[in-house]
Design an enzyme around this catalytic site. Structure first.
Site, PDB file in Angstrom:
ATOM      1  N   GLY A  13      -7.928  10.642  -9.456  1.00  0.00           N
ATOM      2  CA  GLY A  13      -7.609  11.661 -10.265  1.00  0.00           C
ATOM      3  C   GLY A  13      -6.391  11.970 -10.624  1.00  0.00           C
ATOM      4  O   GLY A  13      -5.371  11.631  -9.894  1.00  0.00           O
ATOM      5  N   GLN A  14      -6.009  13.170 -11.343  1.00  0.00           N
ATOM      6  CA  GLN A  14      -4.840  13.531 -11.576  1.00  0.00           C
ATOM      7  C   GLN A  14      -3.955  13.910 -10.351  1.00  0.00           C
ATOM      8  O   GLN A  14      -2.983  13.715 -10.398  1.00  0.00           O
ATOM      9  CB  GLN A  14      -4.703  15.070 -12.506  1.00  0.00           C
ATOM     10  N   TYR A 141     -18.122  25.165 -12.952  1.00  0.00           N
ATOM     11  CA  TYR A 141     -17.096  24.829 -12.341  1.00  0.00           C
ATOM     12  C   TYR A 141     -16.616  26.121 -11.468  1.00  0.00           C
ATOM     13  O   TYR A 141     -16.739  25.801 -10.274  1.00  0.00           O
ATOM     14  CB  TYR A 141     -16.177  24.383 -13.072  1.00  0.00           C
ATOM     15  N   LYS A 145     -17.025  26.509  -7.332  1.00  0.00           N
ATOM     16  CA  LYS A 145     -16.152  26.728  -6.361  1.00  0.00           C
ATOM     17  C   LYS A 145     -16.041  27.930  -5.487  1.00  0.00           C
ATOM     18  O   LYS A 145     -15.745  28.026  -4.437  1.00  0.00           O
ATOM     19  CB  LYS A 145     -14.702  26.602  -7.303  1.00  0.00           C
ATOM     20  N   ILE A 171      -2.782  22.717 -12.697  1.00  0.00           N
ATOM     21  CA  ILE A 171      -1.695  21.718 -12.152  1.00  0.00           C
ATOM     22  C   ILE A 171      -0.885  20.643 -13.220  1.00  0.00           C
ATOM     23  O   ILE A 171      -1.621  20.050 -14.074  1.00  0.00           O
ATOM     24  CB  ILE A 171      -2.164  20.674 -10.974  1.00  0.00           C
TER      25      ILE A 171
END
Ligand code: NAD
Ligand code: SER
Length: 314
Positions: A13-14, A141, A145, A171
């Site tokens: 992933g990123q 999401y 979290k 990010i």
């Protein structure tokens, strides 16, 4: 070099792509096992396919590579999660429970589990949102979290599993592309700018969000994981801040290098998600406990992004 063996889940992933290489410089290429659902390319160390929903496969990998630390990055992010909430909840929570249970049963040294500014909702203070604030997220999401942070805290207090966590803001990095978040525009915009293309933004011009440059995010993650245990007072997840800007402001920063850059605005469903998040974050607990301090502001990040992407597209 340190002789821990690290399993990185979601390494394609990123953030995972960049963190894998950074960890390999600290721990040695052969001691960082990069895994993801898909085969990983251009690896400088071992990599495997792993579905984080498969606890037995995860445990076999922990045994095979004599793993004593897990970095669990696999998740469905804010915008993608809204398209199928139950699917996103299942992936985000089942994968975390697999990690926490393996860490408990096999007495692993440490676990890293990123949280997000998505834990906050519109009831939270919008500016300089405190570490300990009401958490009423508006996305699946964010709900996952909040739950994940609290399970991390539970496993630490009840079982002594050393889980550490950061609430990342959006990010931004040149090395990899983002995977379905609400802050993704702030990466895409640079790719358009270096290719001399006009950019259509899915958020309003005045939408301020907390953001962080990839170099700072990676350094902060490793600093948190290396901090002495007795310095850590937050066992849910630390607020982490870098900078705050709006789409209008990032476009102005780009125009300092590319005066002809053009941006237009067409807000979509992600606007409501962004509107429910803080504009800025109070990260004084991270600064106090383990010395967090970001290096990059908006203009420094813009310069670095444009230079690296110009090389990539040349
Ligand atoms: P990403 O979407 O770019 O990457 C996630 C990776 O997880 C992907 O490579 C995907 O293939 C993998 N994955 C998905 N399901 C999987 C499964 N079942 N098994 C194994 N791998 C699976 O995400 P990212 O931006 O790199 O984020 C990494 C972590 O950081 C996530 O937990 C995310 O919530 C958190 N985070 C990211 C940001 C951000 O701005 N990028 C901000 C806050 C928090
Ligand atoms: N960048 C992430 C997202 O937009 C925040 O967790 O989903």
């Amino acid at each position: 070099m340190k002789q821990d063996n690290i399993l990185l889940i979601g390494a394609g992933g990123q953030i995972g792509a960049v963190l894998t290489e950074a960890l390999r410089t600290v721990y040695g290429a052969d001691h960082v096992i990069a895994t993801d659902l898909k085969p990983l390319e251009n690896q400088s160390g071992p990599s495997e396919i792993l579905d984080a929903l498969d606890g037995a496969a995860m445990e076999a990998m922990v045994k095979k590579w004599r793993i004593n630390q897990i970095y669990h990055l696999a998740a469905i992010l804010s915008a993608t999660g809204e398209k199928d909430p139950m699917w996103a909840w299942n992936i985000n929570m089942t994968s975390l429970f697999n990690v926490l249970e393996i860490a408990r049963q096999r007495s692993l040294n440490k676990v890293y589990y990123p949280s997000s500014i998505a834990v906050f909702g519109r009831e939270a203070a919008h500016q300089n949102t405190p570490q300990y604030e009401v958490l009423i997220p508006e996305t699946v999401y964010g709900i996952s979290k909040v739950a994940g942070e609290n399970w991390a805290n539970y496993y630490y207090r009840r079982y002594g599993v050393d889980v550490r966590s950061l609430r990342y803001p959006g990010i931004i990095g040149h090395q990899s592309m983002p995977g379905g978040g609400t802050t993704d525009y702030a990466v895409d915009i640079y790719h358009y700018a270096v290719q001399h293309k006009p950019f259509e933004c899915f958020l309003r011009a005045d939408t301020a969000l907390p953001m962080l440059y990839m170099a700072d995010a990676i350094r902060g993650t490793i600093e948190l994981m290396e901090a002495p245990t007795n310095r850590l007072s937050v066992r849910t997840s630390y607020n982490l801040a870098g900078m705050t800007f709006t789409p209008d402001e990032i476009a102005a920063s780009i125009r300092k290098h590319k005066p002809d850059f053009k941006i237009s605005y067409k807000p979509d469903f992600r606007q409501a998600i962004a509107d429910s998040w803080p504009a800025s974050i109070d990260d004084s607990a991270a600064r106090h406990d383990w010395g967090w301090k970001p290096d990059y502001d908006l203009d420094a990040m813009t310069k670095d992004m444009l230079e690296h992407l110009a090389e990539k597209y040349a």
